[in-house]
Design an enzyme around this catalytic site. Structure first.
Site, PDB file in Angstrom:
ATOM      1  CG  HIS A  49      -7.925 -27.150  31.846  1.00 24.56           C
ATOM      2  ND1 HIS A  49      -6.967 -27.434  30.888  1.00 24.56           N
ATOM      3  CD2 HIS A  49      -8.673 -28.274  31.997  1.00 24.56           C
ATOM      4  CE1 HIS A  49      -7.125 -28.695  30.494  1.00 24.56           C
ATOM      5  NE2 HIS A  49      -8.148 -29.229  31.157  1.00 24.56           N
ATOM      6  NE  ARG A  62      -3.765  -0.038   2.323  1.00 25.04           N
ATOM      7  CZ  ARG A  62      -4.853   0.140   1.587  1.00 25.04           C
ATOM      8  NH1 ARG A  62      -5.224  -0.796   0.723  1.00 25.04           N
ATOM      9  NH2 ARG A  62      -5.580   1.241   1.694  1.00 25.04           N
TER      10      ARG A  62
HETATM   11  C1  LIG Z   1      -8.337  -5.553   2.632  1.00 22.42           C
HETATM   12  C2  LIG Z   1      -7.695  -4.914   3.838  1.00 22.42           C
HETATM   13  C3  LIG Z   1      -7.761  -5.569   5.053  1.00 22.42           C
HETATM   14  C4  LIG Z   1      -7.184  -4.986   6.180  1.00 22.42           C
HETATM   15  N1  LIG Z   1      -7.270  -5.661   7.370  1.00 22.42           N
HETATM   16  C5  LIG Z   1      -6.737  -5.119   8.473  1.00 22.42           C
HETATM   17  C6  LIG Z   1      -6.855  -5.769   9.719  1.00 22.42           C
HETATM   18  O1  LIG Z   1      -7.451  -6.852   9.841  1.00 22.42           O
HETATM   19  N2  LIG Z   1      -6.315  -5.185  10.818  1.00 22.42           N
HETATM   20  C7  LIG Z   1      -5.651  -3.985  10.726  1.00 22.42           C
HETATM   21  O2  LIG Z   1      -5.164  -3.485  11.739  1.00 22.42           O
HETATM   22  N3  LIG Z   1      -5.515  -3.350   9.556  1.00 22.42           N
HETATM   23  C8  LIG Z   1      -6.056  -3.872   8.430  1.00 22.42           C
HETATM   24  N4  LIG Z   1      -5.949  -3.211   7.248  1.00 22.42           N
HETATM   25  C9  LIG Z   1      -5.210  -1.942   7.226  1.00 22.42           C
HETATM   26  C10 LIG Z   1      -6.080  -0.822   7.778  1.00 22.42           C
HETATM   27  O3  LIG Z   1      -7.245  -0.717   7.002  1.00 22.42           O
HETATM   28  C11 LIG Z   1      -5.309   0.489   7.775  1.00 22.42           C
HETATM   29  O4  LIG Z   1      -4.094   0.317   8.454  1.00 22.42           O
HETATM   30  C12 LIG Z   1      -6.109   1.578   8.461  1.00 22.42           C
HETATM   31  O5  LIG Z   1      -7.340   1.781   7.822  1.00 22.42           O
HETATM   32  C13 LIG Z   1      -5.319   2.891   8.487  1.00 22.42           C
HETATM   33  O6  LIG Z   1      -6.070   3.859   9.113  1.00 22.42           O
HETATM   34  P1  LIG Z   1      -5.861   5.411   8.808  1.00 22.42           P
HETATM   35  O7  LIG Z   1      -6.756   6.105   9.780  1.00 22.42           O
HETATM   36  O8  LIG Z   1      -4.438   5.746   8.795  1.00 22.42           O
HETATM   37  O9  LIG Z   1      -6.368   5.659   7.332  1.00 22.42           O
HETATM   38  P2  LIG Z   1      -7.523   5.100   6.414  1.00 22.42           P
HETATM   39  O10 LIG Z   1      -8.343   4.084   7.083  1.00 22.42           O
HETATM   40  O11 LIG Z   1      -6.862   4.785   5.137  1.00 22.42           O
HETATM   41  O12 LIG Z   1      -8.474   6.370   6.252  1.00 22.42           O
HETATM   42  C14 LIG Z   1      -8.054   7.523   5.633  1.00 22.42           C
HETATM   43  C15 LIG Z   1      -9.255   8.301   5.208  1.00 22.42           C
HETATM   44  O13 LIG Z   1      -8.803   9.587   4.755  1.00 22.42           O
HETATM   45  C16 LIG Z   1      -9.554   9.946   3.626  1.00 22.42           C
HETATM   46  N5  LIG Z   1      -8.828  10.964   2.861  1.00 22.42           N
HETATM   47  C17 LIG Z   1      -7.786  10.804   2.008  1.00 22.42           C
HETATM   48  N6  LIG Z   1      -7.413  12.008   1.507  1.00 22.42           N
HETATM   49  C18 LIG Z   1      -8.226  12.934   2.058  1.00 22.42           C
HETATM   50  C19 LIG Z   1      -8.336  14.343   1.948  1.00 22.42           C
HETATM   51  N7  LIG Z   1      -7.535  15.032   1.165  1.00 22.42           N
HETATM   52  N8  LIG Z   1      -9.274  14.967   2.675  1.00 22.42           N
HETATM   53  C20 LIG Z   1     -10.107  14.278   3.491  1.00 22.42           C
HETATM   54  N9  LIG Z   1     -10.051  12.948   3.625  1.00 22.42           N
HETATM   55  C21 LIG Z   1      -9.121  12.274   2.929  1.00 22.42           C
HETATM   56  C22 LIG Z   1      -9.708   8.623   2.885  1.00 22.42           C
HETATM   57  O14 LIG Z   1     -10.763   8.684   1.937  1.00 22.42           O
HETATM   58  C23 LIG Z   1     -10.009   7.689   4.047  1.00 22.42           C
HETATM   59  O15 LIG Z   1     -11.390   7.637   4.331  1.00 22.42           O
HETATM   60  C24 LIG Z   1      -6.531  -3.744   6.093  1.00 22.42           C
HETATM   61  C25 LIG Z   1      -6.481  -3.080   4.877  1.00 22.42           C
HETATM   62  C26 LIG Z   1      -7.055  -3.643   3.764  1.00 22.42           C
HETATM   63  C27 LIG Z   1      -7.007  -2.900   2.464  1.00 22.42           C
END
Ligand SMILES: Cc1cc2nc3c(=O)[nH]c(=O)nc-3n(C[C@H](O)[C@H](O)[C@H](O)COP(=O)(O)OP(=O)(O)OC[C@H]3O[C@@H](n4cnc5c(N)ncnc54)[C@H](O)[C@@H]3O)c2cc1C
Length: 476
Positions: free
Chosen positions: A449, A277
């Site tokens: 257990h 990613r």
């Molecule tokens: C298929 C899949 C399965 C996963 N499973 C797991 C799991 O089981 N356990 C785990 O811990 N992690 C998992 N992950 C990883 C996890 O989803 C991410 O680590 C997590 O979502 C990161 O959180 P975040 O808050 O950094 O950002 P994100 O969840 O990526 O959210 C960021 C948000 O910011 C928004 N955004 C972007 N640019 C802008 C802008 N300019 N203005 C306003 N908003 C904006 C985006 O649209 C998004 O909604 C998985 C990921 C995937 C793809």
């Protein structure tokens, strides 16, 4: 009369994933006035909308399907399952909607101003908001938390634009169940999604360029998973690269490159690429504010998650590895504590990682591979699940619990588990590592257990050569 948008806020949070919304909620709980901006109708981000939650809902179904086959070993025979894909998709969506709706409610209850739209920095204390509806407008802030997350990485020139080539988001949409599926990338997302499709009936092949699945995880844990994946998938190709992809007559023709040249090419109805990613750092005005990125493209932050602009913090996937939801939430809350004037720093000793395959793989703290790379003296104690009463009652002897212990201080530095429910068990390891528990502490804590948690206690007993259920005397 339409609401006039606010012109200033104390804390602006950009991105409402598990990092952003956790930060916004704590900021509101601490009495700060908060604006949270995200393109989705409710908070949730990748994790709730197209990551952790929908994938785990589908993996739950995969587990049920697998167990219904295994039940034949226990004298219970089920008929072949009928899969109603529309209903399954609806159920997965309902889980996502319930959760994102719930988080939306919590945001309202906290009186957070939630704006559906995008934001970018224009000054060190100002963003420009582009709402989904209406015109752009500026918003002044005292502090901002950048939490824009990440998106699937792609390889231009290799990954072709075709409805048969999916990233994780398209794979979660579950449009159909392809007869054959190639998963490019043997990391956790590829293996989790591959497991879902395999359970639903696809013939899955996984290709990984490294010598093992889950690169980075301890080999003894991966070995147990590998065996199970080999049974469920059609093929596991290691040390193999995809060199070309072409759309031909309703299929994707793929060329492979490997030293062994075991398989040179294949045709697949669908291809899922899960090759990592990329942090979302574009179109945010970061360059104009001299907010620095590191050599991998993540926003550079200090121990308090402050960027090179003192008013702006960055957390979650955009601020570096590991890209995991719980790391994002922890960082988000930490940054807000700093903003609120509390003394806080990001210095966890154990960020757990869980791979929700079957069996699950989980680890935290120091891993054996890291200790070896650092030339660090450790003792590793292992307890095989074939010796666990609980594992046998579940017909799941395919597991292993291990502790990484400092031989001098007896302190627990890390834990690894592979087996059914490993993701739940790892929490005890996190607590042990964070609380600087000694092997004696775990050994002397009475575990219930029959449970799989006993394997942790017995791993600690192994350190003293005194495990009840395996005979492994202490080497002198
Ligand atoms: C298929 C899949 C399965 C996963 N499973 C797991 C799991 O089981 N356990 C785990 O811990 N992690 C998992 N992950 C990883 C996890 O989803 C991410 O680590 C997590 O979502 C990161 O959180 P975040 O808050 O950094 O950002 P994100 O969840 O990526 O959210 C960021 C948000 O910011 C928004 N955004 C972007 N640019 C802008 C802008 N300019 N203005 C306003 N908003 C904006 C985006 O649209 C998004 O909604 C998985 C990921 C995937 C793809």
């Amino acid at each position: 009369m339409a609401d006039v948008p606010k012109s200033q806020t104390q804390v602006a949070v950009i991105g409402a994933g598990p990092g952003g919304y956790a930060a916004a909620f704590l900021a509101a709980d601490l009495g700060l006035e908060v604006t949270l901006i995200d393109p989705e109708p409710n908070p949730g981000g990748v994790c709730l909308y197209r990551g952790c939650i929908p994938s785990k809902a589908l993996l739950h179904v995969a587990k049920l399907l697998n167990e219904s086959v295994e039940a034949a070993n226990w004298g219970i025979r089920f008929k072949s399952p009928e899969i109603d894909l529309d209903k399954l998709r609806d159920w997965k969506e309902s889980v996502v909607n319930r959760l994102t709706g719930g988080v939306g409610q919590l945001s309202k209850q906290r009186k957070i101003t939630y704006i559906q739209g995008r934001a970018k920095f224009t000054e060190p204390t100002q963003i420009e908001i582009s709402p989904i509806k209406g015109n752009k407008y500026p918003l002044k802030f005292e502090h901002a938390v950048l939490a824009t997350g990440s998106r699937p990485a792609t390889i231009p020139g290799l990954i072709i634009d075709s409805p048969q080539v999916m990233n994780s988001t398209a794979a979660l949409d579950l449009k159909d169940i392809p007869k054959t599926l190639l998963v490019i990338g043997g990391g956790y997302i590829g293996l989790e999604m591959g497991s879902v499709y395999a359970a639903l009936g696809s013939e899955v092949t996984v290709v990984e360029m490294m010598p093992g699945l889950l690169p980075g995880a301890d080999k003894d844990l991966v070995k147990v998973l590998h065996k199970s994946i080999e049974r469920k998938f059609k093929e596991v190709l290691l040390q193999t690269k995809v060199s070309e992809m072409k759309e031909v007559k309703g299929a994707i023709k793929v060329k492979f490159q490997s030293e062994e040249a075991r398989v040179n090419e294949g045709r697949f109805e669908k291809v899922l690429y899960s090759i990592g990613r990329r942090p979302n750092t574009e179109d945010l005005g970061l360059e104009d504010l001299n907010i620095e990125l590191d050599d991998k493209g993540f926003v550079k932050v200090d121990l308090q998650r402050r960027t090179s602009q003192p008013t702006i913090f960055a957390i979650g996937d955009v601020a570096g590895e590991p890209m995991l939801a719980h790391k994002a939430s922890h960082e988000g809350r930490l940054a807000v504590e700093v903003i609120a004037g509390h003394k806080a720093a990001f210095e966890p000793r154990a960020i757990p990682a869980v791979v929700f395959t079957d069996p699950e793989v989980a680890w935290c703290g120091l891993t054996e591979s890291e200790a070896t790379a650092q030339n660090r003296k450790i003792e590793v104690t292992r307890f095989p699940w074939a010796a666990s009463g609980r594992a046998l009652t579940m017909d799941r002897p395919d597991g292993l619990t291990k502790l990484i212990i400092d031989p001098e201080t007896e302190r627990i530095l890390g834990m690894g588990v592979v087996g059914a429910g490993a993701g739940e068990l790892i929490a005890e390891g996190v607590l042990a590592v964070e609380m600087a528990a000694l092997a004696t502490d775990v050994k002397l804590s009475i575990h219930p257990h029959p449970t799989l948690s006993e394997t942790i206690m017995e791993s600690a007993e192994v350190f003293f050569g005194q495990s009840t259920h395996i005979y492994r005397p202490k080497r002198k």
